[in-house]
Motif scaffolding. Structure first.
Motif, mmCIF file in Angstrom:
data_model
loop_
_atom_site.group_PDB
_atom_site.id
_atom_site.type_symbol
_atom_site.label_atom_id
_atom_site.label_comp_id
_atom_site.label_asym_id
_atom_site.label_seq_id
_atom_site.Cartn_x
_atom_site.Cartn_y
_atom_site.Cartn_z
ATOM 1 N N ARG A 18 0.987 -1.292 0.307
ATOM 2 C CA ARG A 18 -0.071 0.072 0.124
ATOM 3 C C ARG A 18 0.986 1.367 0.269
ATOM 4 N N VAL A 20 0.947 5.363 0.014
ATOM 5 C CA VAL A 20 -0.159 6.589 0.628
ATOM 6 C C VAL A 20 1.904 8.010 -0.013
ATOM 7 N N SER A 42 -2.742 7.766 -2.724
ATOM 8 C CA SER A 42 -3.136 5.799 -1.905
ATOM 9 C C SER A 42 -3.662 5.368 -3.277
#
Length: 195
Positions: A18, A20, A42
């Motif tokens: 992930r 961001v 994101s």
């Protein structure tokens, strides 16, 4: 190139990663003066082990300007596991003091008059997979302009600008999308056709 033996273990699959990104914003334009704010981006997968579904993304932005204007927005595309469903969305709020000179291209600069308004905007586009790379969707848009403030009996008022009392606008429709892109951000193969 790092030899595979020296890579930190365990190595995460791309579906588990992930990202961001947060960025400060400083900008200037004729309409806003100086703007200051933050933007985020994101990328993620809803299911951590789903490597066949394209990467979902959400972006946000919040800006405040030296002319006391404020804008906040969120948008992105969510790819559900197996891409059986996709949700594209955009939501925003703005409070926007601005200038008005009259209607038409010949409005004199000396007519400058202040006005301000607030606005909500909603765009939702859920889609369902109905065939190989083929999606049926519903598109919905809603806009509300409210708290419009201007000089009574001034130019903005007397020129009967449509919506000067505030308004709601709403609409819905159907969509068909054929999408074979291998990546939603930077595809290097595939096409998208949207009707």
């Amino acid at each position: 190139m790092v030899p595979i033996q020296k890579l930190p273990l365990p190595i995460k699959s791309p579906a588990k990663i992930r990202h961001v990104l947060v960025l400060p914003i400083i900008a200037r334009s004729i309409e806003t003066g100086w703007s200051f704010g933050l933007a985020t981006a994101s990328t993620f997968h809803l299911k951590s082990r789903d490597t066949t579904t394209r990467t979902s993304n959400v972006q946000t932005i919040a800006l405040y300007t030296t002319r006391h204007q404020f804008v906040a927005a969120i948008n992105g595309s969510i790819y559900f596991p197996g891409e059986r469903f996709i949700l594209n969305q955009q939501l925003s709020y703005s409070s926007f003091p601005d200038k008005f000179w009259g209607l038409g291209k010949n409005a004199p600069f000396g007519n400058e008059e202040d006005y301000k308004f607030k606005q909500y905007y909603v765009y939702l586009h859920p889609q369902r997979l109905i065939g190989r790379n083929l999606f049926l969707g519903i598109v919905y848009e809603y806009q509300r302009v409210f708290d419009v403030q201007y000089t009574p009996r001034g130019l903005f008022d007397t020129e009967n600008v449509l919506g000067r009392q505030g308004y709601h606008a709403s609409g819905a429709g159907l969509s068909i999308t054929y999408d074979t892109r291998n990546n939603a951000f930077s595809p290097d193969k595939g096409v998208i056709l949207h009707f």
